[in-house]
Write a protein that holds these residues in place. Structure first.
Motif, mmCIF file in Angstrom:
data_model
loop_
_atom_site.group_PDB
_atom_site.id
_atom_site.type_symbol
_atom_site.label_atom_id
_atom_site.label_comp_id
_atom_site.label_asym_id
_atom_site.label_seq_id
_atom_site.Cartn_x
_atom_site.Cartn_y
_atom_site.Cartn_z
ATOM 1 N N SER A 1 0.822 -1.212 0.000
ATOM 2 C CA SER A 1 0.000 0.000 0.000
ATOM 3 C C SER A 1 0.861 1.269 0.000
ATOM 4 O O SER A 1 0.443 2.309 -0.524
ATOM 5 N N TYR A 2 2.062 1.200 0.540
ATOM 6 C CA TYR A 2 2.982 2.338 0.523
ATOM 7 C C TYR A 2 3.317 2.724 -0.918
ATOM 8 O O TYR A 2 3.241 3.883 -1.300
ATOM 9 N N VAL A 3 3.668 1.727 -1.732
ATOM 10 C CA VAL A 3 4.013 1.985 -3.132
ATOM 11 C C VAL A 3 2.784 2.498 -3.869
ATOM 12 O O VAL A 3 2.863 3.456 -4.634
ATOM 13 N N SER A 4 1.655 1.886 -3.625
ATOM 14 C CA SER A 4 0.419 2.313 -4.268
ATOM 15 C C SER A 4 0.088 3.771 -3.925
ATOM 16 O O SER A 4 -0.256 4.565 -4.810
ATOM 17 N N ARG A 5 0.217 4.127 -2.660
ATOM 18 C CA ARG A 5 -0.092 5.506 -2.239
ATOM 19 C C ARG A 5 0.902 6.497 -2.826
ATOM 20 O O ARG A 5 0.531 7.611 -3.187
ATOM 21 N N CYS A 6 2.166 6.100 -2.951
ATOM 22 C CA CYS A 6 3.166 6.975 -3.584
ATOM 23 C C CYS A 6 2.830 7.187 -5.051
ATOM 24 O O CYS A 6 2.865 8.317 -5.551
ATOM 25 N N GLU A 7 2.492 6.123 -5.753
ATOM 26 C CA GLU A 7 2.213 6.211 -7.188
ATOM 27 C C GLU A 7 0.913 6.953 -7.486
ATOM 28 O O GLU A 7 0.792 7.577 -8.534
ATOM 29 N N SER A 8 -0.035 6.892 -6.587
ATOM 30 C CA SER A 8 -1.325 7.547 -6.826
ATOM 31 C C SER A 8 -1.313 9.014 -6.403
ATOM 32 O O SER A 8 -2.229 9.763 -6.736
ATOM 33 N N GLY A 9 -0.300 9.413 -5.661
ATOM 34 C CA GLY A 9 -0.230 10.791 -5.185
ATOM 35 C C GLY A 9 -0.878 10.982 -3.830
ATOM 36 O O GLY A 9 -0.864 12.070 -3.269
ATOM 37 N N GLU A 10 -1.426 9.917 -3.285
ATOM 38 C CA GLU A 10 -2.036 9.989 -1.953
ATOM 39 C C GLU A 10 -0.974 10.280 -0.891
ATOM 40 O O GLU A 10 -1.242 10.909 0.112
ATOM 41 N N ARG A 11 0.232 9.805 -1.153
ATOM 42 C CA ARG A 11 1.364 10.049 -0.252
ATOM 43 C C ARG A 11 2.447 10.779 -1.038
ATOM 44 O O ARG A 11 2.837 10.353 -2.113
ATOM 45 N N ARG A 12 2.916 11.895 -0.512
ATOM 46 C CA ARG A 12 3.978 12.662 -1.156
ATOM 47 C C ARG A 12 5.306 11.934 -1.011
ATOM 48 O O ARG A 12 5.589 11.334 0.021
ATOM 49 N N VAL A 13 6.114 11.984 -2.058
ATOM 50 C CA VAL A 13 7.416 11.323 -2.073
ATOM 51 C C VAL A 13 8.487 12.374 -1.824
ATOM 52 O O VAL A 13 8.575 13.360 -2.562
ATOM 53 N N ASP A 14 9.291 12.184 -0.783
ATOM 54 C CA ASP A 14 10.368 13.150 -0.535
ATOM 55 C C ASP A 14 11.634 12.696 -1.274
ATOM 56 O O ASP A 14 11.679 11.620 -1.866
ATOM 57 N N VAL A 15 12.646 13.523 -1.256
ATOM 58 C CA VAL A 15 13.847 13.266 -2.051
ATOM 59 C C VAL A 15 14.594 12.012 -1.591
ATOM 60 O O VAL A 15 15.159 11.292 -2.415
ATOM 61 N N VAL A 16 14.575 11.719 -0.317
ATOM 62 C CA VAL A 16 15.238 10.507 0.179
ATOM 63 C C VAL A 16 14.502 9.271 -0.332
ATOM 64 O O VAL A 16 15.124 8.304 -0.790
ATOM 65 N N GLU A 17 13.180 9.304 -0.282
ATOM 66 C CA GLU A 17 12.392 8.186 -0.782
ATOM 67 C C GLU A 17 12.573 8.044 -2.299
ATOM 68 O O GLU A 17 12.684 6.929 -2.814
ATOM 69 N N LEU A 18 12.614 9.173 -3.003
ATOM 70 C CA LEU A 18 12.813 9.135 -4.442
ATOM 71 C C LEU A 18 14.155 8.496 -4.793
ATOM 72 O O LEU A 18 14.255 7.729 -5.746
ATOM 73 N N THR A 19 15.157 8.780 -3.997
ATOM 74 C CA THR A 19 16.475 8.162 -4.210
ATOM 75 C C THR A 19 16.374 6.645 -4.078
ATOM 76 O O THR A 19 16.973 5.910 -4.874
ATOM 77 N N ASP A 20 15.606 6.170 -3.110
ATOM 78 C CA ASP A 20 15.413 4.724 -2.945
ATOM 79 C C ASP A 20 14.718 4.123 -4.165
ATOM 80 O O ASP A 20 15.140 3.088 -4.682
ATOM 81 N N PHE A 21 13.656 4.785 -4.623
ATOM 82 C CA PHE A 21 12.965 4.306 -5.822
ATOM 83 C C PHE A 21 13.924 4.285 -7.016
ATOM 84 O O PHE A 21 13.966 3.319 -7.774
ATOM 85 N N ALA A 22 14.679 5.357 -7.186
ATOM 86 C CA ALA A 22 15.604 5.464 -8.325
ATOM 87 C C ALA A 22 16.629 4.331 -8.318
ATOM 88 O O ALA A 22 16.937 3.765 -9.370
ATOM 89 N N MET A 23 17.153 4.007 -7.157
ATOM 90 C CA MET A 23 18.131 2.916 -7.064
ATOM 91 C C MET A 23 17.496 1.580 -7.445
ATOM 92 O O MET A 23 18.089 0.794 -8.181
ATOM 93 N N ILE A 24 16.288 1.339 -6.960
ATOM 94 C CA ILE A 24 15.597 0.082 -7.272
ATOM 95 C C ILE A 24 15.304 -0.014 -8.768
ATOM 96 O O ILE A 24 15.470 -1.065 -9.382
ATOM 97 N N TYR A 25 14.886 1.106 -9.364
ATOM 98 C CA TYR A 25 14.506 1.112 -10.777
ATOM 99 C C TYR A 25 15.698 1.335 -11.710
ATOM 100 O O TYR A 25 15.540 1.327 -12.920
ATOM 101 N N LYS A 26 16.874 1.566 -11.113
ATOM 102 C CA LYS A 26 18.098 1.823 -11.892
ATOM 103 C C LYS A 26 17.916 3.006 -12.850
ATOM 104 O O LYS A 26 18.244 2.933 -14.039
ATOM 105 N N LYS A 27 17.375 4.081 -12.291
ATOM 106 C CA LYS A 27 17.145 5.315 -13.045
ATOM 107 C C LYS A 27 17.876 6.459 -12.346
ATOM 108 O O LYS A 27 17.952 6.492 -11.110
ATOM 109 N N PRO A 28 18.377 7.433 -13.110
ATOM 110 C CA PRO A 28 18.948 8.623 -12.470
ATOM 111 C C PRO A 28 17.817 9.471 -11.889
ATOM 112 O O PRO A 28 16.674 9.411 -12.358
ATOM 113 N N LEU A 29 18.129 10.247 -10.886
ATOM 114 C CA LEU A 29 17.097 11.081 -10.256
ATOM 115 C C LEU A 29 16.418 12.006 -11.251
ATOM 116 O O LEU A 29 15.205 12.222 -11.173
ATOM 117 N N ASP A 30 17.179 12.533 -12.202
ATOM 118 C CA ASP A 30 16.558 13.486 -13.123
ATOM 119 C C ASP A 30 15.534 12.838 -14.053
ATOM 120 O O ASP A 30 14.706 13.527 -14.640
#
Length: 81
Positions: free
Chosen positions: A40-69
């Motif tokens: 539900s955490y991932v779902s809420r982040c993707e739907s916009g129900e939960r705001r994603v901060d820069v630290v969390e975005l860094t975690d997502f980026a590492m998992i997805y192997k994407k640069p932050l930009d």
């Protein structure tokens, strides 16, 4: 900066967040397990129900192997809502 412009930009960010997971061929459950969070955490982040901060975005980026930009470098269509 007006509220409607901010909403459009955040919607574009959310679309990128979801696309990055799909491009990585991961389910929300798999991502949640890597983050030690419930699905539900991932779902809420993707739907916009939960705001994603820069630290969390860094975690997502590492998992997805994407640069932050990847998540913030997009062109907005002026006709988008």
């Amino acid at each position: 900066m007006g509220g409607s412009i901010y909403s459009i930009r955040y919607k574009a960010f959310l679309k990128r967040l979801r696309e990055a997971r799909q491009e990585a061929n991961l389910t929300q459950v798999e991502v949640a397990n890597k983050l030690n969070q419930p699905q539900s955490y991932v779902s809420r982040c993707e739907s916009g129900e939960r705001r994603v901060d820069v630290v969390e975005l860094t975690d997502f980026a590492m998992i997805y192997k994407k640069p932050l930009d990847y998540f913030v470098n997009f062109t907005l269509d002026n006709n988008s809502d």
